[in-house]
Scaffold this motif. Structure first.
Motif, PDB file in Angstrom:
ATOM      1  N   LEU A 221     -28.878  -7.646 -50.217  1.00  0.00           N
ATOM      2  CA  LEU A 221     -29.225  -7.033 -49.172  1.00  0.00           C
ATOM      3  C   LEU A 221     -28.435  -5.618 -49.352  1.00  0.00           C
ATOM      4  O   LEU A 221     -29.268  -4.302 -49.226  1.00  0.00           O
ATOM      5  CB  LEU A 221     -29.206  -7.235 -47.679  1.00  0.00           C
ATOM      6  CG  LEU A 221     -30.145  -8.554 -47.444  1.00  0.00           C
ATOM      7  CD1 LEU A 221     -29.689  -9.122 -45.827  1.00  0.00           C
ATOM      8  CD2 LEU A 221     -31.521  -7.815 -47.361  1.00  0.00           C
ATOM      9  N   ASP A 222     -27.060  -5.481 -49.311  1.00  0.00           N
ATOM     10  CA  ASP A 222     -26.385  -4.152 -49.240  1.00  0.00           C
ATOM     11  C   ASP A 222     -26.844  -3.497 -50.524  1.00  0.00           C
ATOM     12  O   ASP A 222     -27.053  -2.205 -50.544  1.00  0.00           O
ATOM     13  CB  ASP A 222     -25.110  -4.393 -49.331  1.00  0.00           C
ATOM     14  CG  ASP A 222     -24.604  -4.826 -47.803  1.00  0.00           C
ATOM     15  OD1 ASP A 222     -24.981  -4.286 -47.115  1.00  0.00           O
ATOM     16  OD2 ASP A 222     -23.140  -5.419 -47.941  1.00  0.00           O
TER      17      ASP A 222
ATOM     18  N   VAL B 252     -29.272  -3.203 -36.920  1.00  0.00           N
ATOM     19  CA  VAL B 252     -29.302  -2.482 -35.855  1.00  0.00           C
ATOM     20  C   VAL B 252     -30.511  -1.706 -35.783  1.00  0.00           C
ATOM     21  O   VAL B 252     -31.194  -1.742 -34.525  1.00  0.00           O
ATOM     22  CB  VAL B 252     -28.004  -1.532 -35.909  1.00  0.00           C
ATOM     23  CG1 VAL B 252     -28.360  -0.497 -34.529  1.00  0.00           C
ATOM     24  CG2 VAL B 252     -26.637  -2.119 -35.561  1.00  0.00           C
ATOM     25  N   LEU B 253     -30.959  -1.144 -36.695  1.00  0.00           N
ATOM     26  CA  LEU B 253     -32.239  -0.537 -36.696  1.00  0.00           C
ATOM     27  C   LEU B 253     -33.649  -1.631 -36.426  1.00  0.00           C
ATOM     28  O   LEU B 253     -34.395  -1.224 -35.699  1.00  0.00           O
ATOM     29  CB  LEU B 253     -32.568   0.335 -38.273  1.00  0.00           C
ATOM     30  CG  LEU B 253     -31.943   1.425 -38.288  1.00  0.00           C
ATOM     31  CD1 LEU B 253     -32.529   2.034 -39.743  1.00  0.00           C
ATOM     32  CD2 LEU B 253     -31.723   2.442 -37.451  1.00  0.00           C
ATOM     33  N   ASP B 254     -33.359  -2.795 -36.983  1.00  0.00           N
ATOM     34  CA  ASP B 254     -34.172  -3.812 -36.901  1.00  0.00           C
ATOM     35  C   ASP B 254     -34.247  -4.273 -35.438  1.00  0.00           C
ATOM     36  O   ASP B 254     -35.437  -4.364 -34.677  1.00  0.00           O
ATOM     37  CB  ASP B 254     -34.095  -4.986 -37.738  1.00  0.00           C
ATOM     38  CG  ASP B 254     -35.240  -5.830 -37.956  1.00  0.00           C
ATOM     39  OD1 ASP B 254     -36.482  -5.225 -37.854  1.00  0.00           O
ATOM     40  OD2 ASP B 254     -35.080  -6.948 -37.964  1.00  0.00           O
ATOM     41  N   VAL B 255     -33.219  -4.559 -34.773  1.00  0.00           N
ATOM     42  CA  VAL B 255     -33.006  -4.882 -33.343  1.00  0.00           C
ATOM     43  C   VAL B 255     -33.669  -3.910 -32.522  1.00  0.00           C
ATOM     44  O   VAL B 255     -34.460  -4.194 -31.571  1.00  0.00           O
ATOM     45  CB  VAL B 255     -31.744  -5.090 -33.024  1.00  0.00           C
ATOM     46  CG1 VAL B 255     -31.480  -5.046 -31.281  1.00  0.00           C
ATOM     47  CG2 VAL B 255     -30.932  -6.412 -33.439  1.00  0.00           C
ATOM     48  N   LEU B 256     -33.423  -2.488 -32.779  1.00  0.00           N
ATOM     49  CA  LEU B 256     -33.896  -1.631 -32.044  1.00  0.00           C
ATOM     50  C   LEU B 256     -35.502  -1.549 -32.107  1.00  0.00           C
ATOM     51  O   LEU B 256     -36.094  -0.850 -31.188  1.00  0.00           O
ATOM     52  CB  LEU B 256     -33.228   0.014 -32.132  1.00  0.00           C
ATOM     53  CG  LEU B 256     -31.838  -0.024 -32.225  1.00  0.00           C
ATOM     54  CD1 LEU B 256     -31.303   1.059 -32.508  1.00  0.00           C
ATOM     55  CD2 LEU B 256     -31.544  -0.009 -30.459  1.00  0.00           C
TER      56      LEU B 256
ATOM     57  N   ARG C 226     -37.202  -7.730 -45.869  1.00  0.00           N
ATOM     58  CA  ARG C 226     -37.776  -8.999 -45.700  1.00  0.00           C
ATOM     59  C   ARG C 226     -38.025  -9.711 -47.214  1.00  0.00           C
ATOM     60  O   ARG C 226     -37.933 -11.014 -47.160  1.00  0.00           O
ATOM     61  CB  ARG C 226     -39.160  -9.128 -45.002  1.00  0.00           C
ATOM     62  CG  ARG C 226     -38.956  -8.522 -43.539  1.00  0.00           C
ATOM     63  CD  ARG C 226     -38.353  -9.370 -42.689  1.00  0.00           C
ATOM     64  NE  ARG C 226     -38.342  -9.146 -41.319  1.00  0.00           N
ATOM     65  CZ  ARG C 226     -37.610  -8.456 -40.430  1.00  0.00           C
ATOM     66  NH1 ARG C 226     -36.551  -7.808 -41.046  1.00  0.00           N
ATOM     67  NH2 ARG C 226     -37.712  -8.341 -39.273  1.00  0.00           N
ATOM     68  N   ALA C 227     -38.486  -9.070 -48.168  1.00  0.00           N
ATOM     69  CA  ALA C 227     -38.629  -9.275 -49.556  1.00  0.00           C
ATOM     70  C   ALA C 227     -37.322 -10.208 -50.115  1.00  0.00           C
ATOM     71  O   ALA C 227     -37.223 -10.985 -50.523  1.00  0.00           O
ATOM     72  CB  ALA C 227     -39.247  -8.566 -50.388  1.00  0.00           C
ATOM     73  N   VAL C 228     -36.216  -9.359 -49.798  1.00  0.00           N
ATOM     74  CA  VAL C 228     -34.837  -9.916 -50.071  1.00  0.00           C
ATOM     75  C   VAL C 228     -34.555 -11.229 -49.512  1.00  0.00           C
ATOM     76  O   VAL C 228     -34.148 -12.098 -50.214  1.00  0.00           O
ATOM     77  CB  VAL C 228     -33.625  -8.924 -49.942  1.00  0.00           C
ATOM     78  CG1 VAL C 228     -32.304  -9.385 -50.187  1.00  0.00           C
ATOM     79  CG2 VAL C 228     -34.082  -7.577 -50.659  1.00  0.00           C
TER      80      VAL C 228
END
Length: 148
Positions: A41-42, A57-61, A135-137
């Protein structure tokens, strides 16, 4: 008779040790999958200027509803409950995202010591762009695949 009880105890201890080793092996397998997935992912998200924690964090928001449904911002504590970062690491991460124009912070009107965080339009756009990549990763890595 004593000898048979001795061997029975030895077999019981061996069974317990084998079961415990199975748990340890399972735990280490989980850690290995986590480490490989996080590294991938990184590596992948770096191309978009993010690391895995930034994206989380972006995904949670972007994808959850804050406790105060009348507001589109989240208390830092709400974010902390969803991501696995210390409070200080999360604060630094939010600071970087804010510097990059992806989130904005404001004071909580209900608690002057608290801070609320919201996605900016730029942050929402980047999240939408990177979401299928992340999501693909996850799909590849958690389905038993490997990096590459």
């Amino acid at each position: 008779m004593q000898q048979s009880r001795f061997f029975a105890r030895v077999r019981a201890m061996e069974a317990v040790e084998k079961a415990e080793q199975g748990l340890v092996d399972q735990w280490r397998d989980i850690l290995a999958v986590h480490a490989r997935t996080l590294c991938e992912l990184d590596r992948t998200l770096h191309q978009h200027g993010l690391c895995a924690s930034d994206f989380e964090v972006l995904d949670v928001l972007a994808t959850t509803t804050p406790a105060d449904a009348g507001d589109s911002s989240y208390r830092v504590q709400e974010i902390a409950e969803r991501v696995h970062l210390s409070q200080s690491a999360l604060s630094r991460l939010i600071g970087r995202l804010e510097k990059d124009g992806l989130v904005e912070r404001c004071m909580c009107p209900e608690d002057r010591r608290g801070v609320r965080v919201a996605l900016t339009p730029k942050g929402r756009a980047l999240h939408g762009e990177v979401l299928p990549v992340q999501r693909a990763v996850l799909g590849r890595m958690l389905a038993g695949g490997s990096a590459g």
